[in-house]
Scaffold this motif. Structure first.
Motif, PDB file in Angstrom:
ATOM      1  N   VAL A 208      -5.295   0.627  -6.910  1.00 47.04           N
ATOM      2  CA  VAL A 208      -4.102  -0.094  -6.431  1.00 47.04           C
ATOM      3  C   VAL A 208      -4.141  -0.261  -4.914  1.00 47.04           C
ATOM      4  CG1 VAL A 208      -1.589   0.028  -6.225  1.00 47.04           C
ATOM      5  CG2 VAL A 208      -2.687   0.593  -8.402  1.00 47.04           C
ATOM      6  N   LEU A 209      -4.601   0.772  -4.211  1.00 49.66           N
ATOM      7  CA  LEU A 209      -4.577   0.713  -2.744  1.00 49.66           C
ATOM      8  C   LEU A 209      -5.958   0.436  -2.139  1.00 49.66           C
ATOM      9  CD1 LEU A 209      -2.120   3.685  -2.063  1.00 49.66           C
ATOM     10  CD2 LEU A 209      -1.599   1.237  -2.130  1.00 49.66           C
ATOM     11  N   ASN A 219      -3.670  10.203   4.772  1.00 50.35           N
ATOM     12  CA  ASN A 219      -2.364   9.620   5.104  1.00 50.35           C
ATOM     13  C   ASN A 219      -1.276  10.510   4.497  1.00 50.35           C
ATOM     14  OD1 ASN A 219       0.019   7.871   4.083  1.00 50.35           O
ATOM     15  ND2 ASN A 219      -0.873   6.573   5.641  1.00 50.35           N
ATOM     16  N   HIS A 221       1.698  10.004   3.543  1.00 54.13           N
ATOM     17  CA  HIS A 221       2.502   9.445   2.450  1.00 54.13           C
ATOM     18  C   HIS A 221       1.733   9.435   1.136  1.00 54.13           C
ATOM     19  CE1 HIS A 221       5.639   8.318   5.277  1.00 54.13           C
ATOM     20  NE2 HIS A 221       4.659   7.958   6.088  1.00 54.13           N
ATOM     21  N   THR A 222       0.487   8.976   1.168  1.00 57.09           N
ATOM     22  CA  THR A 222      -0.280   8.975  -0.082  1.00 57.09           C
ATOM     23  C   THR A 222      -0.711  10.390  -0.453  1.00 57.09           C
ATOM     24  OG1 THR A 222      -2.155   8.214   1.280  1.00 57.09           O
ATOM     25  CG2 THR A 222      -1.068   6.591  -0.109  1.00 57.09           C
ATOM     26  N   LEU A 225       2.132  11.514  -2.331  1.00 63.87           N
ATOM     27  CA  LEU A 225       2.205  10.804  -3.617  1.00 63.87           C
ATOM     28  C   LEU A 225       1.178  11.354  -4.605  1.00 63.87           C
ATOM     29  CD1 LEU A 225       3.245   8.583  -5.465  1.00 63.87           C
ATOM     30  CD2 LEU A 225       1.802   6.946  -4.215  1.00 63.87           C
ATOM     31  N   LYS A 298       6.486   7.956 -12.030  1.00 57.03           N
ATOM     32  CA  LYS A 298       5.466   7.479 -11.090  1.00 57.03           C
ATOM     33  C   LYS A 298       4.158   7.158 -11.812  1.00 57.03           C
ATOM     34  CE  LYS A 298       7.651   9.438  -7.116  1.00 57.03           C
ATOM     35  NZ  LYS A 298       7.634  10.284  -5.922  1.00 57.03           N
ATOM     36  N   MET A 301       4.714   3.822 -13.350  1.00 62.19           N
ATOM     37  CA  MET A 301       4.587   2.743 -12.362  1.00 62.19           C
ATOM     38  C   MET A 301       3.117   2.466 -12.041  1.00 62.19           C
ATOM     39  SD  MET A 301       6.627   2.388  -8.807  1.00 62.19           S
ATOM     40  CE  MET A 301       5.962   1.576  -7.361  1.00 62.19           C
ATOM     41  N   GLN A 305       1.165  -1.067 -12.622  1.00 60.06           N
ATOM     42  CA  GLN A 305       0.403  -1.730 -11.555  1.00 60.06           C
ATOM     43  C   GLN A 305      -1.042  -1.968 -11.996  1.00 60.06           C
ATOM     44  OE1 GLN A 305       1.220   1.039  -8.268  1.00 60.06           O
ATOM     45  NE2 GLN A 305       2.737  -0.371  -7.452  1.00 60.06           N
TER      46      GLN A 305
ATOM     47  N   VAL B 208       1.583  -4.650  -2.332  1.00 57.23           N
ATOM     48  CA  VAL B 208       0.727  -3.647  -2.974  1.00 57.23           C
ATOM     49  C   VAL B 208      -0.230  -4.309  -3.966  1.00 57.23           C
ATOM     50  CG1 VAL B 208       0.735  -1.647  -4.526  1.00 57.23           C
ATOM     51  CG2 VAL B 208       2.378  -1.778  -2.642  1.00 57.23           C
ATOM     52  N   THR B 300      10.505   5.288  -4.081  1.00 56.16           N
ATOM     53  CA  THR B 300       9.797   6.239  -3.220  1.00 56.16           C
ATOM     54  C   THR B 300       8.291   5.989  -3.267  1.00 56.16           C
ATOM     55  OG1 THR B 300      11.499   7.905  -3.633  1.00 56.16           O
ATOM     56  CG2 THR B 300       9.396   8.697  -2.756  1.00 56.16           C
ATOM     57  N   MET B 301       7.775   5.785  -4.463  1.00 56.57           N
ATOM     58  CA  MET B 301       6.333   5.544  -4.615  1.00 56.57           C
ATOM     59  C   MET B 301       5.914   4.245  -3.940  1.00 56.57           C
ATOM     60  SD  MET B 301       4.141   5.791  -8.089  1.00 56.57           S
ATOM     61  CE  MET B 301       2.692   4.793  -8.432  1.00 56.57           C
ATOM     62  N   LEU B 302       6.754   3.225  -4.065  1.00 56.13           N
ATOM     63  CA  LEU B 302       6.452   1.953  -3.415  1.00 56.13           C
ATOM     64  C   LEU B 302       6.444   2.131  -1.896  1.00 56.13           C
ATOM     65  CD1 LEU B 302       5.837  -0.908  -4.303  1.00 56.13           C
ATOM     66  CD2 LEU B 302       8.291  -1.343  -4.511  1.00 56.13           C
ATOM     67  N   TYR B 303       7.411   2.895  -1.402  1.00 55.25           N
ATOM     68  CA  TYR B 303       7.476   3.212   0.031  1.00 55.25           C
ATOM     69  C   TYR B 303       6.193   3.911   0.485  1.00 55.25           C
ATOM     70  CZ  TYR B 303       8.960   5.896   4.179  1.00 55.25           C
ATOM     71  OH  TYR B 303       9.043   6.467   5.423  1.00 55.25           O
ATOM     72  N   GLN B 304       5.752   4.890  -0.290  1.00 57.65           N
ATOM     73  CA  GLN B 304       4.546   5.633   0.085  1.00 57.65           C
ATOM     74  C   GLN B 304       3.315   4.719   0.090  1.00 57.65           C
ATOM     75  OE1 GLN B 304       5.286   8.435  -3.104  1.00 57.65           O
ATOM     76  NE2 GLN B 304       5.587  10.131  -1.674  1.00 57.65           N
ATOM     77  N   GLN B 305       3.233   3.857  -0.900  1.00 58.84           N
ATOM     78  CA  GLN B 305       2.098   2.930  -0.959  1.00 58.84           C
ATOM     79  C   GLN B 305       2.127   1.963   0.230  1.00 58.84           C
ATOM     80  OE1 GLN B 305       2.691   1.356  -5.006  1.00 58.84           O
ATOM     81  NE2 GLN B 305       1.046   2.668  -5.756  1.00 58.84           N
ATOM     82  N   LYS B 307       3.556   2.464   3.178  1.00 57.08           N
ATOM     83  CA  LYS B 307       3.258   3.173   4.416  1.00 57.08           C
ATOM     84  C   LYS B 307       1.744   3.315   4.599  1.00 57.08           C
ATOM     85  CE  LYS B 307       5.786   5.042   7.000  1.00 57.08           C
ATOM     86  NZ  LYS B 307       6.367   4.499   8.275  1.00 57.08           N
ATOM     87  N   PHE B 308       1.057   3.588   3.503  1.00 60.75           N
ATOM     88  CA  PHE B 308      -0.410   3.678   3.559  1.00 60.75           C
ATOM     89  C   PHE B 308      -1.020   2.342   3.966  1.00 60.75           C
ATOM     90  CE2 PHE B 308      -4.512   3.003   1.502  1.00 60.75           C
ATOM     91  CZ  PHE B 308      -5.237   4.100   1.938  1.00 60.75           C
ATOM     92  N   LEU B 309      -0.607   1.285   3.290  1.00 57.70           N
ATOM     93  CA  LEU B 309      -1.195  -0.041   3.551  1.00 57.70           C
ATOM     94  C   LEU B 309      -0.844  -0.530   4.949  1.00 57.70           C
ATOM     95  CD1 LEU B 309      -0.575  -1.723   0.075  1.00 57.70           C
ATOM     96  CD2 LEU B 309      -2.765  -0.949   1.013  1.00 57.70           C
TER      97      LEU B 309
END
Lengths: 315, 315
Positions: A208-209, A219, A221-222, A225, A298, A301, A305, B208, B300-305, B307-309
């Motif tokens: 995904v990333l 990072n 945040h990840t 996660l 999660k 989700m 994705q 994402v 939250t997970m979307l936020y974390q992803q 922030k990474f990107l």
């Protein structure tokens, strides 16, 4: 105990994984029958070439087949192709496994042993978890980069823990003679959930990333996660009465930080435009946990994705 | 009611949004002062060019500034730059807003009015939500593609609903004279959560998954994920005692299916390697909901992803 040469092996899927383990078994003296698809002509003529960190070798003569119906019934049938081909199992398995033989599922994810039991009966199924880093670099040409351990566990209906059986010890002895590191696990379902602790966050997020393991861990945040996804895997395991300790999760995180930057197998599949093992690695664990009343938002989700990306990637 | 020309406007950030609304106000006769950064020299010399589906026009002479200290105190100060520059607010705002003036925050996300109130006092803040599709295509050159409506609402400490005030009616009348469609909202916090129902799933997932709105709606898995994210936004709103009806979510989904394939503003920022408005659009709503005891795992997970990107993108 039977002697090595008495036990016959069928390798269904002679790629990076099946080609590697099957070659090692044959080289050690086992009677191995290889099912191939696109590489059949080449391997039938030229055999298999293994480059390995443990020593290169070639097998100029292998018993290669392009049709499962031409294979003899075997004692141990190793399912070694990707789970994205599992719709073929009902066609492939019945004729190739002896009445008192066993199907050894060396695939990722969860739930495949249930499918195999539907086909060959629940007394003829085992699971195996591979910690192997290898690639197929050409027809019949496999490059083994690192690791290689296999963990066996017996299957029973409802994934009831079966302990250590004579049968798994015998097969383990063959693998051991072939120089393959072996572990035996009493509880297949626990072993499969434990492996998902690593596979779900890293395989999923790497696709995904578009990220390697070191980027995900570098990072904050990840990194958080990844850990939260691991906790959800533990919650899924708990819904099946399997306990994954806090220390196991910490160990997985520490180990990943220390390992070399790694492109996951799902990311390699994605980059190569191959279909992803989303259903066995994400869909099946989610459905099992859901049946048991666990909600894993999660992981759900991440599954959604990946389904989107997989559908678009294989257009 | 005061006449139009008596009310002075400052536009902080003369880009796709501020340039468009400011030009419309000036063209209708308002006294408008534009703060610019990189485009200052060009606009000071050549003015502003607006291409619009509602009619093209140029303003050869505008009051352009490269320093907020040179600007006169104004009645209405419109904050029109991206929230990624909001660290500049304490330096920009104090001198440019009259004692009885008001700062109108025309930005995305949540919580900026609180920040502005800290700087200029809570009696001098309003919020505005823009439904505008426009781009800056060159220095002082703005292309207005679609929509354009602004929804005003008054701010008060704790985001208490203020109803419809005289002040907002007066400013709305100016916008109306400038041909800008206006709505008035009694409750700023409800309006901001409502806008997040669309912004959070589509902006987040578009980055994402590298996807347009039609792709997200055309796949059953992401279609479901979009809706689940919308439900989490509604849960966040509910934690603040703001109710978002089921029918509102259905309307957003239907409307998005029917609209032209759309690349979101966050995706455009990402593709252009600009920093993303992650904190105001995701971080602030999450922190507010968390304070109120709501857990929003998928946001939250979307936020974390993101922030990474975002961190990797602006390297």
């Amino acid at each position: 105990m039977e002697s090595f040469s008495d036990r016959t092996y069928a390798i269904l899927g002679t790629g990076a994984l099946g080609g590697f383990y099957g070659s090692r078994l044959q080289k050690a003296g086992a009677d191995v029958h290889f099912l191939l698809h696109s590489d059949y002509e080449h391997v039938n003529k030229h055999g298999l070439v293994i480059e390995s960190k443990d020593g290169d070798f070639t097998l100029p003569d292998v018993r290669a087949y392009d049709d499962v119906q031409k294979m003899p019934p075997c004692d141990v049938v190793i399912v070694a192709f990707k789970t994205t081909h599992n719709h073929l199992l009902p066609k492939l398995l019945p004729s190739v496994v002896k009445d008192d033989g066993v199907v050894l599922v060396l695939q990722n994810g969860l739930g495949v042993e249930d499918e195999v039991a539907e086909i060959v009966g629940d007394k003829r199924v085992m699971g195996g978890l591979c910690f192997l880093c290898s690639n197929k670099v050409g027809p019949g040409h496999i490059r083994h980069l690192d690791y290689g351990e296999v963990k066996f566990a017996e299957y029973a209906i409802g994934y009831n823990s079966q302990g250590i059986t004579t049968r798994m010890c015998q097969i383990a002895a063959d693998f051991d003679r072939a120089g393959i590191p072996i572990k035996l696990a009493a509880d297949l379902l626990l072993a499969r959930w434990q492996k998902l602790v690593w596979n779900i966050p890293y395989n999923g997020l790497s696709v995904v990333l578009d990220a390697r393991t070191d980027e995900l861990m570098g990072n904050t945040h990840t990194r958080a996660l990844v850990e939260e996804l691991m906790w959800e895997v533990a919650a899924g395991a708990k819904s099946c009465d399997r306990i994954i300790a806090d220390s196991f999760i910490e160990m997985m995180l520490d180990w990943t930080v220390k390992m070399k930057p790694y492109r996951t197998s799902m990311k390699i599949d994605y980059d190569e435009k191959r279909p992803l093992e989303v259903e066995t690695m994400f869909g099946n664990p989610l459905r099992l946990a859901q049946q048991k009343g666990a909600n894993l938002p999660k992981i759900t989700m991440l599954y959604q994705q990946l389904k989107f990306l997989d559908a678009r990637n294989s257009h």
